[in-house]
Scaffold this motif. Structure first.
Motif, PDB file in Angstrom:
ATOM      1  N   SER A 217      20.727  15.100-121.690  1.00 16.66           N
ATOM      2  CA  SER A 217      20.132  14.841-123.005  1.00 16.66           C
ATOM      3  C   SER A 217      20.072  16.097-123.872  1.00 16.66           C
ATOM      4  N   ALA A 218      19.890  17.270-123.256  1.00 18.54           N
ATOM      5  CA  ALA A 218      19.825  18.506-124.037  1.00 18.54           C
ATOM      6  C   ALA A 218      21.131  18.760-124.786  1.00 18.54           C
ATOM      7  N   LEU A 219      22.262  18.382-124.200  1.00 20.35           N
ATOM      8  CA  LEU A 219      23.540  18.548-124.885  1.00 20.35           C
ATOM      9  C   LEU A 219      23.715  17.492-125.975  1.00 20.35           C
ATOM     10  N   THR A 220      23.305  16.273-125.672  1.00 17.84           N
ATOM     11  CA  THR A 220      23.374  15.213-126.678  1.00 17.84           C
ATOM     12  C   THR A 220      22.528  15.581-127.894  1.00 17.84           C
ATOM     13  N   ASN A 221      21.332  16.113-127.640  1.00 20.14           N
ATOM     14  CA  ASN A 221      20.447  16.503-128.738  1.00 20.14           C
ATOM     15  C   ASN A 221      21.006  17.680-129.525  1.00 20.14           C
ATOM     16  N   LEU A 222      21.612  18.646-128.818  1.00 20.44           N
ATOM     17  CA  LEU A 222      22.210  19.795-129.497  1.00 20.44           C
ATOM     18  C   LEU A 222      23.329  19.348-130.421  1.00 20.44           C
ATOM     19  N   ALA A 223      24.188  18.464-129.924  1.00 22.64           N
ATOM     20  CA  ALA A 223      25.344  18.012-130.704  1.00 22.64           C
ATOM     21  C   ALA A 223      24.948  17.201-131.927  1.00 22.64           C
ATOM     22  N   ALA A 224      23.740  16.624-131.900  1.00 19.56           N
ATOM     23  CA  ALA A 224      23.296  15.806-133.033  1.00 19.56           C
ATOM     24  C   ALA A 224      23.120  16.635-134.298  1.00 19.56           C
ATOM     25  N   GLY A 225      22.856  17.938-134.147  1.00 22.98           N
ATOM     26  CA  GLY A 225      22.651  18.769-135.335  1.00 22.98           C
ATOM     27  C   GLY A 225      23.527  20.003-135.391  1.00 22.98           C
ATOM     28  N   TYR A 226      24.399  20.172-134.381  1.00 20.37           N
ATOM     29  CA  TYR A 226      25.232  21.370-134.332  1.00 20.37           C
ATOM     30  C   TYR A 226      26.526  21.014-133.606  1.00 20.37           C
ATOM     31  N   PRO A 227      27.677  21.177-134.229  1.00 18.08           N
ATOM     32  CA  PRO A 227      28.948  20.763-133.608  1.00 18.08           C
ATOM     33  C   PRO A 227      29.341  21.660-132.438  1.00 18.08           C
ATOM     34  N   ILE A 228      29.546  21.063-131.272  1.00 14.87           N
ATOM     35  CA  ILE A 228      29.921  21.810-130.069  1.00 14.87           C
ATOM     36  C   ILE A 228      31.133  21.178-129.412  1.00 14.87           C
ATOM     37  N   ARG A 229      31.660  21.903-128.435  1.00 14.84           N
ATOM     38  CA  ARG A 229      32.833  21.444-127.691  1.00 14.84           C
ATOM     39  C   ARG A 229      32.652  21.807-126.226  1.00 14.84           C
ATOM     40  N   ILE A 230      33.212  20.988-125.312  1.00 17.74           N
ATOM     41  CA  ILE A 230      33.166  21.271-123.875  1.00 17.74           C
ATOM     42  C   ILE A 230      34.554  21.725-123.434  1.00 17.74           C
ATOM     43  N   VAL A 231      34.606  22.912-122.842  1.00 20.85           N
ATOM     44  CA  VAL A 231      35.873  23.530-122.450  1.00 20.85           C
ATOM     45  C   VAL A 231      36.323  22.988-121.092  1.00 20.85           C
ATOM     46  N   PRO A 232      37.574  22.558-120.943  1.00 24.61           N
ATOM     47  CA  PRO A 232      38.073  22.068-119.645  1.00 24.61           C
ATOM     48  C   PRO A 232      38.035  23.158-118.573  1.00 24.61           C
ATOM     49  N   LEU A 233      37.729  22.754-117.322  1.00 19.55           N
ATOM     50  CA  LEU A 233      37.572  23.714-116.224  1.00 19.55           C
ATOM     51  C   LEU A 233      38.352  23.347-114.970  1.00 19.55           C
ATOM     52  N   ALA A 234      39.018  22.219-114.973  1.00 14.61           N
ATOM     53  CA  ALA A 234      39.612  21.693-113.739  1.00 14.61           C
ATOM     54  C   ALA A 234      40.627  22.644-113.113  1.00 14.61           C
ATOM     55  N   GLU A 235      41.253  23.512-113.906  1.00 12.86           N
ATOM     56  CA  GLU A 235      42.256  24.427-113.352  1.00 12.86           C
ATOM     57  C   GLU A 235      41.655  25.390-112.328  1.00 12.86           C
ATOM     58  N   LEU A 236      40.309  25.494-112.334  1.00 11.45           N
ATOM     59  CA  LEU A 236      39.649  26.411-111.419  1.00 11.45           C
ATOM     60  C   LEU A 236      39.107  25.716-110.168  1.00 11.45           C
ATOM     61  N   ALA A 237      39.324  24.418-110.043  1.00  8.06           N
ATOM     62  CA  ALA A 237      38.799  23.689-108.886  1.00  8.06           C
ATOM     63  C   ALA A 237      39.379  24.221-107.582  1.00  8.06           C
ATOM     64  N   GLU A 238      40.695  24.393-107.521  1.00 14.22           N
ATOM     65  CA  GLU A 238      41.310  24.882-106.285  1.00 14.22           C
ATOM     66  C   GLU A 238      40.933  26.328-105.977  1.00 14.22           C
ATOM     67  N   PRO A 239      40.964  27.238-106.970  1.00 13.20           N
ATOM     68  CA  PRO A 239      40.496  28.601-106.684  1.00 13.20           C
ATOM     69  C   PRO A 239      39.051  28.636-106.182  1.00 13.20           C
ATOM     70  N   LEU A 240      38.204  27.767-106.693  1.00 11.67           N
ATOM     71  CA  LEU A 240      36.823  27.690-106.213  1.00 11.67           C
ATOM     72  C   LEU A 240      36.779  27.300-104.747  1.00 11.67           C
ATOM     73  N   GLN A 241      37.572  26.308-104.380  1.00  9.83           N
ATOM     74  CA  GLN A 241      37.575  25.814-103.006  1.00  9.83           C
ATOM     75  C   GLN A 241      38.135  26.834-102.026  1.00  9.83           C
ATOM     76  N   ARG A 242      38.946  27.762-102.525  1.00 15.46           N
ATOM     77  CA  ARG A 242      39.553  28.772-101.647  1.00 15.46           C
ATOM     78  C   ARG A 242      38.664  30.007-101.481  1.00 15.46           C
ATOM     79  N   GLN A 243      37.597  30.099-102.276  1.00 16.99           N
ATOM     80  CA  GLN A 243      36.732  31.264-102.205  1.00 16.99           C
ATOM     81  C   GLN A 243      36.020  31.352-100.854  1.00 16.99           C
ATOM     82  N   GLU A 244      35.770  32.568-100.423  1.00 15.10           N
ATOM     83  CA  GLU A 244      34.985  32.770 -99.220  1.00 15.10           C
ATOM     84  C   GLU A 244      33.512  32.546 -99.532  1.00 15.10           C
TER      85      GLU A 244
END
Length: 341
Positions: A217-244
């Motif tokens: 809800s905090a993001l929904t409320n923020l977007a109601a009065g201020y234009p925002i965007r969500i940056v894609p992150l999926a390219e980091l899923a495999e590097p995350l899984q390989r981390q120690e």
């Protein structure tokens, strides 16, 4: 010394009983037996947990943990008559685990990666009640920001979540997976979702990370009065899984469905990201009957809570028992066994 008068009839009975010690002993035994019977009857319907306050650690105000806890409270009261559920805001997953093992709270929500990484001598006391729903990692920027991927955050002011939050844990790992040092390559701000949204709006932040159920809800409320965007992150899923380090296998590639955030996502547009499961946790010393009631409340409230917190719609009897890396509490096991087809 003051004396208490004895009614004539009672006094007569005692005087007669006093003439015969066997009779007196019998009278005393009968009185004791009657008292014990009355005590048992009075206590039979009043288990200890019905009169004690139950502490439930949620998360930051405005987050999905917080909202879920508020809505679950009524269902817990119905499932465990007489129970008093106290909701405690916290920094997030790591803080919640500390609260449970130290006894400050009895129940809490935590991400699976935070559980695996949790470093405490009391960690073996942790038990799971249910796998709830997945948290989705969300990198939020102003709609006109040049940031298109995590590596673009170099040198910027970035909200990374409060120090004891699951957000902070996964954000640091995500930055490292993108080749950034979380302490040197960005200017980190340890903020909760509410403060981070305010500071992005005012220009004090260039971006912030959030890990939570959908929608938040905090993001929904923020977007109601201020234009925002969500940056894609999926390219980091495999590097995350390989981390120690513990918990890396808890991450998976995921997609924020279209129209989750009207006004943020263009119509019909999905956002590729990373997700991690949430667990409802407790301690091994909690009364099994109490935990069984809490488990029932969680499963039975899915549709009602899900109407207001969409993430709760994913709570499912078939998947709730998969609580790796924690074993189920005995009370939760009893519930699942009782409803097994």
């Amino acid at each position: 010394m003051a004396h208490t008068s004895i009614p004539a009839r009672t006094g007569a009975v005692l005087r007669r009983a006093a003439r015969s010690r066997p009779v007196l002993a019998a009278v005393v035994l009968l009185l004791v037996a009657a008292g014990l019977a009355a005590w048992r009857v009075a206590g039979a319907g009043s288990p200890r947990h019905q009169t004690r306050e139950i502490g439930f650690a949620t998360g930051v105000p405005g987050g999905v943990y917080d909202r879920y806890g508020q809505l679950l409270r009524k269902h817990v009261v119905d499932a465990v008559p007489g129970a008093r559920l106290r909701l405690d805001n916290s920094e997030g997953s790591v803080d919640n685990l500390e609260r449970v093992v130290t006894g400050r709270d009895d129940f809490a929500i935590s991400t699976a990666d935070a559980v695996t990484s949790f470093n405490s001598p009391d960690k073996p006391r942790l038990r799971a009640i249910a796998r709830l729903y997945d948290d989705y990692l969300q990198l939020v920027v102003p709609s006109g920001s040049p940031v298109q991927k995590v590596s673009d955050l170099r040198g910027l002011r970035v909200g990374v979540g409060q120090p004891k939050s699951g957000v902070n844990l996964v954000t640091r790992r995500l930055l490292e997976a993108a080749g950034l040092d979380p302490d040197r390559d960005i200017v980190p701000y340890g903020l909760g979702i509410g403060d981070a949204a305010d500071q992005l709006r005012s220009g004090q932040l260039n971006a912030f990370f959030w890990s939570g159920g959908l929608p938040t809800s905090a993001l929904t409320n923020l977007a109601a009065g201020y234009p925002i965007r969500i940056v894609p992150l999926a390219e980091l899923a495999e590097p995350l899984q390989r981390q120690e380090g513990g918990g890396a296998d808890a991450y998976r590639a995921a997609t924020i469905p279209a129209n989750t955030y009207p006004g943020i996502q263009p119509a019909g547009t999905t956002v590729a990201t990373v997700a991690v499961p949430n667990l409802l946790v407790t301690r091994d010393d909690l009364d099994p009957s109490l935990v069984q009631g809490i488990t029932r409340a969680v499963i039975d409230s899915r549709d009602t809570i899900g109407a207001q917190v969409h993430a709760a719609q994913l709570v499912d009897l078939r998947t709730a028992v998969y609580t790796d890396p924690l074993p189920l509490h005995e009370g939760a096991r009893r519930y699942y066994t009782s409803v097994k087809p």
